[in-house]
Structure formats: C-alpha cells, structure tokens
Design a protein around this motif. Sequence first.
Motif, PDB file in Angstrom:
ATOM      1  N   UNK A 140       0.849  -1.316  -0.031  1.00 50.63           N
ATOM      2  CA  UNK A 140      -0.170  -0.102   0.131  1.00 50.63           C
ATOM      3  C   UNK A 140       0.869   1.347   0.008  1.00 50.63           C
ATOM      4  N   UNK A 141       0.373   2.366  -0.333  1.00 53.73           N
ATOM      5  CA  UNK A 141       0.891   3.597  -0.673  1.00 53.73           C
ATOM      6  C   UNK A 141       1.327   3.834   1.124  1.00 53.73           C
ATOM      7  N   UNK A 142       0.497   3.681   1.952  1.00 48.68           N
ATOM      8  CA  UNK A 142       0.914   4.226   3.388  1.00 48.68           C
ATOM      9  C   UNK A 142       2.269   3.335   3.870  1.00 48.68           C
ATOM     10  N   UNK A 143       2.305   2.224   3.258  1.00 50.92           N
ATOM     11  CA  UNK A 143       3.365   1.305   3.653  1.00 50.92           C
ATOM     12  C   UNK A 143       4.831   2.065   3.329  1.00 50.92           C
ATOM     13  N   UNK A 144       4.746   2.405   1.998  1.00 46.95           N
ATOM     14  CA  UNK A 144       5.954   3.042   1.358  1.00 46.95           C
ATOM     15  C   UNK A 144       6.000   4.422   2.348  1.00 46.95           C
ATOM     16  N   UNK A 145       4.963   5.116   2.816  1.00 49.97           N
ATOM     17  CA  UNK A 145       5.104   6.496   3.520  1.00 49.97           C
ATOM     18  C   UNK A 145       5.694   5.811   4.582  1.00 49.97           C
ATOM     19  N   UNK A 146       5.453   4.953   5.463  1.00 51.02           N
ATOM     20  CA  UNK A 146       6.003   4.491   6.786  1.00 51.02           C
ATOM     21  C   UNK A 146       7.590   4.258   6.770  1.00 51.02           C
ATOM     22  N   UNK A 147       7.939   3.297   5.712  1.00 48.17           N
ATOM     23  CA  UNK A 147       9.457   3.420   5.360  1.00 48.17           C
ATOM     24  C   UNK A 147       9.964   4.593   4.988  1.00 48.17           C
ATOM     25  N   UNK A 148       9.374   5.640   4.205  1.00 43.46           N
ATOM     26  CA  UNK A 148      10.168   6.942   3.876  1.00 43.46           C
ATOM     27  C   UNK A 148      10.229   7.530   5.382  1.00 43.46           C
ATOM     28  N   UNK A 149       9.179   7.520   6.330  1.00 39.21           N
ATOM     29  CA  UNK A 149       9.441   8.118   7.780  1.00 39.21           C
ATOM     30  C   UNK A 149      10.540   7.632   8.411  1.00 39.21           C
ATOM     31  N   UNK A 150      10.582   6.297   8.529  1.00 38.73           N
ATOM     32  CA  UNK A 150      11.615   5.740   9.520  1.00 38.73           C
ATOM     33  C   UNK A 150      12.929   5.743   8.744  1.00 38.73           C
ATOM     34  N   UNK A 151      13.359   5.973   7.439  1.00 41.43           N
ATOM     35  CA  UNK A 151      14.213   6.348   6.752  1.00 41.43           C
ATOM     36  C   UNK A 151      14.856   7.841   7.020  1.00 41.43           C
ATOM     37  N   UNK A 152      13.533   8.734   7.134  1.00 40.39           N
ATOM     38  CA  UNK A 152      13.949   9.996   7.499  1.00 40.39           C
ATOM     39  C   UNK A 152      14.350  10.250   8.891  1.00 40.39           C
ATOM     40  N   UNK A 153      13.888   9.598   9.794  1.00 36.47           N
ATOM     41  CA  UNK A 153      14.127   9.634  11.134  1.00 36.47           C
ATOM     42  C   UNK A 153      15.781   9.323  11.361  1.00 36.47           C
ATOM     43  N   UNK A 154      15.961   8.166  10.740  1.00 33.56           N
ATOM     44  CA  UNK A 154      17.507   7.802  10.496  1.00 33.56           C
ATOM     45  C   UNK A 154      18.377   8.930   9.875  1.00 33.56           C
ATOM     46  N   UNK A 155      18.097   9.261   9.028  1.00 28.87           N
ATOM     47  CA  UNK A 155      18.698  10.606   8.326  1.00 28.87           C
ATOM     48  C   UNK A 155      19.170  11.707   9.344  1.00 28.87           C
ATOM     49  N   UNK A 156      17.841  11.983   9.885  1.00 27.91           N
ATOM     50  CA  UNK A 156      17.901  13.236  10.752  1.00 27.91           C
ATOM     51  C   UNK A 156      18.809  13.013  11.892  1.00 27.91           C
ATOM     52  N   UNK A 157      18.380  11.670  12.281  1.00 26.35           N
ATOM     53  CA  UNK A 157      19.667  11.316  13.699  1.00 26.35           C
ATOM     54  C   UNK A 157      21.136  11.585  13.322  1.00 26.35           C
ATOM     55  N   UNK A 158      21.325  10.874  12.115  1.00 21.76           N
ATOM     56  CA  UNK A 158      22.917  11.020  11.588  1.00 21.76           C
ATOM     57  C   UNK A 158      23.246  12.201  11.076  1.00 21.76           C
ATOM     58  N   UNK A 159      22.266  13.115  10.752  1.00 20.06           N
ATOM     59  CA  UNK A 159      22.767  14.464  10.557  1.00 20.06           C
ATOM     60  C   UNK A 159      23.028  15.390  11.710  1.00 20.06           C
ATOM     61  N   UNK A 160      21.882  15.206  12.664  1.00 23.53           N
ATOM     62  CA  UNK A 160      22.105  15.966  13.875  1.00 23.53           C
ATOM     63  C   UNK A 160      23.215  15.614  14.748  1.00 23.53           C
ATOM     64  N   UNK A 161      23.644  14.238  14.883  1.00 26.07           N
ATOM     65  CA  UNK A 161      24.949  13.972  15.174  1.00 26.07           C
ATOM     66  C   UNK A 161      26.210  14.323  14.696  1.00 26.07           C
ATOM     67  N   UNK A 162      26.242  14.332  13.442  1.00 30.02           N
ATOM     68  CA  UNK A 162      27.352  15.016  12.718  1.00 30.02           C
ATOM     69  C   UNK A 162      27.452  16.600  13.112  1.00 30.02           C
ATOM     70  N   UNK A 163      26.409  17.151  12.888  1.00 32.45           N
ATOM     71  CA  UNK A 163      26.201  18.709  13.318  1.00 32.45           C
ATOM     72  C   UNK A 163      26.600  18.815  14.775  1.00 32.45           C
ATOM     73  N   UNK A 164      26.171  18.294  15.611  1.00 31.26           N
ATOM     74  CA  UNK A 164      26.778  18.473  17.074  1.00 31.26           C
ATOM     75  C   UNK A 164      28.439  18.045  17.204  1.00 31.26           C
ATOM     76  N   UNK A 165      28.685  17.113  16.456  1.00 31.81           N
ATOM     77  CA  UNK A 165      30.255  16.970  16.492  1.00 31.81           C
ATOM     78  C   UNK A 165      30.924  18.298  16.018  1.00 31.81           C
ATOM     79  N   UNK A 166      30.508  19.001  14.936  1.00 31.10           N
ATOM     80  CA  UNK A 166      31.057  20.196  14.623  1.00 31.10           C
ATOM     81  C   UNK A 166      30.586  21.381  15.627  1.00 31.10           C
TER      82      UNK A 166
END
Length: 322
Positions: A140-166
């Motif tokens: 379903x479309x909603x399934x793809x949306x959930x996967x986009x959301x979880x991937x986005x959480x990972x991307x945000x977490x990774x970016x925030x960690x890198x930004x904090x290192x700076x």
Amino acid sequence: MIYAAALIATPAVAGVEEAVNDYILPHLAAFTEAAEVLDDAAQESCEAEGLVGPYNAAFDGWMAVADVRLGPSEQGALSLSFWPDKRGFTERTLADLISNKDPVVEDQAAFEEISIAARGFFALERMLYDSQFNDYAEGDYACTLVRALTRDVVDQATALQAQWNDFAPLLLDPGSAGNTTYLDEAEAQRAIYTQILSALEFTKDTRLGRPLGEVARARPTRAEAWRSGRSLTQSVLATEAAVGLAEALADWELPETRAALDAVREQAETITDPSFQNIGDLMKRLDVEILQQKIDAVENAVEVEVGTRYGITPGFNSSDGD
C-alpha cells in the motif's frame, strides 16, 4: 551504519566537557542506533503491529536529548518532535499525502523537504496507532510512507549527530579565536543550564499542563503521544534526561536532585492511565497534578545544587536564553 560517539578534544571547561562528551554526544549516538533498528524493521515489514517495539525504543532514545534545543538541535529537533500540533497539521498533511498518493515518498531527498508536521515521531505515531491511518498492508501507499518516515528519522539522527560534532567545540572552548557564540566559560555553562531548566519547565507546564487544562475542563487529547500511550513515559524520561544532564554539568553529587527524581518516579507509579485519558476524574487528575509538583521540586533542587554553585541565581529565568 552504527555511529560511535565522537569525543571532542578541546580545552576543557568545568562541567561542560562532561555534559557534552559524557552525556549529549553518547546519547545522540545511542539514538542513531535505535533509529537504525527501527528503520531496518520497517524495511523488512512495514506493518504497524511489528513496528511498535522498535518505534518505542527509538522514541525512548530520542527523549534523552529531545529537550536539548541548543546549537543544531535548536532547529533540528523540530522535525523529529513536531508537538504541540495545535492546529492538527500532522493529521491533515498525512491524509493529503495518502489521498493524493504523493510520489515524494519515493525520493528520500525530496521527502526531507515536506512539512515538518508529516515527519518524525508524531507522524509515525499516527501511522502506527491511529485507526485512520494504520489499516494498511505491504504494497500500500501508506506502507511506502512509513518506510520513508523511518528512513527520514535515521537521516535526521545521523545529520544531527554530525552537526553536534561540529558544534561541540564551541561549547568546549569558549572565547577561543573565531568563537563568537560563547565568549567565556560562564556562557557555555549557562547555555547548558538553560536547557536543563527549560526541559523541566516544558514538562510540567506543557507535557502535563496541556492535558490538565482547567479543573472543570481537562483536555486529555492534548497530552503528548497519547495515542501510543506514552504521555507518562515522555514526562518521566524528559525529567530523567534533565537530571542526567544536570549531573554531568555539575560533576559532583546532587543528592537533593536525585531524591526529587526518585519522588517523580514513585508518583508516576500511582498513575493508572499512562496516556492521561482518565484525568477528567478528579482523583486521577490529582495524581497528575502531584506529578507536576514533583517535577517542580526537581527544578528547585537543580537551581540550588547546580545553579547556585555556578553563581546562577535561583531567580534565573531559563526562557531568557543562553
């Protein structure tokens, strides 16, 4: 990918080094790991029931640093924790994405540009716990949306960690050449101290105050994360995080603060509905009001045991900023 906490080697600032290197950076790393686990689970199976455990574990990890709205987190936290959502933007934005089958979910870079109301933990909460959204299946479309959301959480977490290192060296080496953010040690200490008090105030005034509403009119559906039954958990974890950061900043024993935290935990045990949906009952409401008072006692203890020792007066207003 699992990212280890990076220890920032700069001239030490009393308490700030421990707050950054022993608390903030390690918890950002742990959050990234939990987000990875959530995303791995979603990519394997997007169905809501199987994601409840990883979702809550990732949200727990986020709560350790969610209220540190400092440096890159000042803006970066908003798209992970879009709450309060006073106008129902999350529901409307998710409904629009699904009804239009918006192809943005197929492009992760484009997905990062959508409204913050449809990103992060509260959008995921809707997709996993709200009957309006969670009746979907693989493909379903909603399934793809959930996967986009979880991937986005990972991307945000990774970016925030890198930004904090700076960003961390600015806190750890105030007054150094080119550092116009923190001009001296006191500014760096005050910046972190501000976050501690602000977190405690936000918890008692907003996390608890919003659903409490008025005695004659409780507002239980204004509680944070009530659909997932996390409202009480959010308040306790946020208080524990504030105390953990205070202990790191102080680098000395805080017996009054620790005792006040124990009282918060004990009071939390008396609350029978962790989503606060029963606070229309005056006795149940009283339990939450007492929890609010216990968190206020934690704030008072931090002011005495940390603020006073650093020369920050008990009347210091955390809303005044750094």
